[in-house]
Design a protein around this motif. Structure first.
Motif, mmCIF file in Angstrom:
data_model
loop_
_atom_site.group_PDB
_atom_site.id
_atom_site.type_symbol
_atom_site.label_atom_id
_atom_site.label_comp_id
_atom_site.label_asym_id
_atom_site.label_seq_id
_atom_site.Cartn_x
_atom_site.Cartn_y
_atom_site.Cartn_z
ATOM 1 N N SER A 17 -9.662 -5.861 8.540
ATOM 2 C CA SER A 17 -9.947 -5.937 7.106
ATOM 3 C C SER A 17 -9.329 -4.746 6.391
ATOM 4 N N PHE A 18 -9.367 -4.802 5.071
ATOM 5 C CA PHE A 18 -8.882 -3.693 4.266
ATOM 6 C C PHE A 18 -9.831 -3.469 3.096
ATOM 7 N N THR A 19 -9.815 -2.253 2.591
ATOM 8 C CA THR A 19 -10.645 -1.869 1.465
ATOM 9 C C THR A 19 -9.739 -1.727 0.254
ATOM 10 N N ALA A 20 -10.204 -2.249 -0.875
ATOM 11 C CA ALA A 20 -9.409 -2.192 -2.100
ATOM 12 C C ALA A 20 -10.323 -2.129 -3.309
ATOM 13 N N TYR A 21 -9.801 -1.541 -4.371
ATOM 14 C CA TYR A 21 -10.515 -1.555 -5.649
ATOM 15 C C TYR A 21 -10.185 -2.876 -6.326
ATOM 16 N N TRP A 64 0.840 -1.201 0.000
ATOM 17 C CA TRP A 64 0.000 0.000 0.000
ATOM 18 C C TRP A 64 0.877 1.255 0.000
ATOM 19 N N GLN A 65 1.927 1.251 0.833
ATOM 20 C CA GLN A 65 2.845 2.396 0.881
ATOM 21 C C GLN A 65 3.499 2.648 -0.467
ATOM 22 N N GLN A 66 3.809 1.582 -1.198
ATOM 23 C CA GLN A 66 4.480 1.689 -2.490
ATOM 24 C C GLN A 66 3.497 1.928 -3.637
ATOM 25 N N GLY A 67 2.199 1.881 -3.350
ATOM 26 C CA GLY A 67 1.189 2.114 -4.377
ATOM 27 C C GLY A 67 1.096 1.003 -5.409
ATOM 28 N N LEU A 68 1.424 -0.220 -5.003
ATOM 29 C CA LEU A 68 1.450 -1.349 -5.935
ATOM 30 C C LEU A 68 0.077 -1.993 -6.113
ATOM 31 N N THR A 69 -0.162 -2.490 -7.309
ATOM 32 C CA THR A 69 -1.300 -3.361 -7.554
ATOM 33 C C THR A 69 -0.864 -4.753 -7.137
ATOM 34 N N VAL A 70 -1.734 -5.460 -6.418
ATOM 35 C CA VAL A 70 -1.351 -6.782 -5.926
ATOM 36 C C VAL A 70 -2.288 -7.858 -6.446
ATOM 37 N N LYS A 71 -1.738 -9.050 -6.549
ATOM 38 C CA LYS A 71 -2.516 -10.221 -6.937
ATOM 39 C C LYS A 71 -2.645 -11.083 -5.690
ATOM 40 N N ARG A 89 -14.495 -4.652 -10.643
ATOM 41 C CA ARG A 89 -14.555 -3.227 -10.997
ATOM 42 C C ARG A 89 -15.349 -2.421 -9.977
ATOM 43 N N ALA A 90 -15.025 -2.687 -8.708
ATOM 44 C CA ALA A 90 -15.706 -2.011 -7.605
ATOM 45 C C ALA A 90 -14.824 -2.050 -6.359
ATOM 46 N N VAL A 91 -15.116 -1.151 -5.441
ATOM 47 C CA VAL A 91 -14.410 -1.151 -4.163
ATOM 48 C C VAL A 91 -15.010 -2.258 -3.300
ATOM 49 N N ARG A 92 -14.148 -3.070 -2.715
ATOM 50 C CA ARG A 92 -14.567 -4.215 -1.897
ATOM 51 C C ARG A 92 -13.818 -4.203 -0.571
ATOM 52 N N THR A 93 -14.396 -4.887 0.405
ATOM 53 C CA THR A 93 -13.747 -5.081 1.697
ATOM 54 C C THR A 93 -13.294 -6.528 1.791
ATOM 55 N N PHE A 94 -12.041 -6.708 2.180
ATOM 56 C CA PHE A 94 -11.443 -8.041 2.310
ATOM 57 C C PHE A 94 -10.939 -8.218 3.735
ATOM 58 N N HIS A 95 -11.111 -9.422 4.288
ATOM 59 C CA HIS A 95 -10.643 -9.738 5.637
ATOM 60 C C HIS A 95 -9.250 -10.344 5.558
ATOM 61 N N TYR A 96 -8.351 -9.865 6.423
ATOM 62 C CA TYR A 96 -6.965 -10.346 6.419
ATOM 63 C C TYR A 96 -6.880 -11.863 6.562
ATOM 64 N N ASP A 97 -7.709 -12.427 7.447
ATOM 65 C CA ASP A 97 -7.612 -13.865 7.721
ATOM 66 C C ASP A 97 -8.105 -14.741 6.568
ATOM 67 N N ARG A 98 -8.678 -14.137 5.537
ATOM 68 C CA ARG A 98 -9.134 -14.903 4.372
ATOM 69 C C ARG A 98 -8.212 -14.762 3.163
ATOM 70 N N VAL A 99 -7.171 -13.956 3.303
ATOM 71 C CA VAL A 99 -6.171 -13.824 2.228
ATOM 72 C C VAL A 99 -5.210 -14.997 2.348
ATOM 73 N N LEU A 100 -5.170 -15.846 1.334
ATOM 74 C CA LEU A 100 -4.332 -17.036 1.364
ATOM 75 C C LEU A 100 -2.926 -16.761 0.848
ATOM 76 N N SER A 101 -2.804 -15.889 -0.145
ATOM 77 C CA SER A 101 -1.491 -15.491 -0.649
ATOM 78 C C SER A 101 -1.618 -14.123 -1.300
ATOM 79 N N LEU A 128 -6.176 -2.847 -5.933
ATOM 80 C CA LEU A 128 -5.448 -1.633 -5.553
ATOM 81 C C LEU A 128 -5.891 -1.308 -4.129
ATOM 82 N N ILE A 129 -4.984 -1.391 -3.187
ATOM 83 C CA ILE A 129 -5.321 -1.200 -1.776
ATOM 84 C C ILE A 129 -5.651 0.265 -1.511
ATOM 85 N N ARG A 130 -6.782 0.500 -0.847
ATOM 86 C CA ARG A 130 -7.229 1.871 -0.558
ATOM 87 C C ARG A 130 -7.045 2.235 0.913
#
Length: 73
Positions: free
Chosen positions: A40-44, A9-16, A49-61, A32-34
């Motif tokens: 949780s975190f909010t990202a585009y 997020w600090q580096q402004g990177l798009t992540v997979k 093609r929308a802003v979504r909320t993701f929970h840290y504990d559900r990110v596998l990689s 794109l992390i917002r």
């Protein structure tokens, strides 16, 4: 995981990332992390093609996208 997201997020990177929904279904997302929160975190999401909320504990990689991947999208 949270530390990696903060760094990207600090580096402004798009992540997979591989994300598991609450029903157990996994999907690959490019985001794109917002905003980063406590649980949780909010990202585009480029897939939805929308802003979504993701929970840290559900990110596998997670990893930053390379330039070639960005050009394909």
């Amino acid at each position: 995981m949270k530390e990696k997201l903060f760094r990207y997020w600090q580096q402004g990177l798009t992540v997979k990332m591989i994300y598991m929904k609450s029903d157990g279904v996994c999907s690959e997302r490019r985001v794109l992390i917002r905003k980063l929160g406590d649980t949780s975190f909010t990202a585009y999401c480029l897939k939805r093609r929308a802003v979504r909320t993701f929970h840290y504990d559900r990110v596998l990689s997670i990893k930053p996208m390379i330039k070639k991947e960005k050009l394909i999208i």
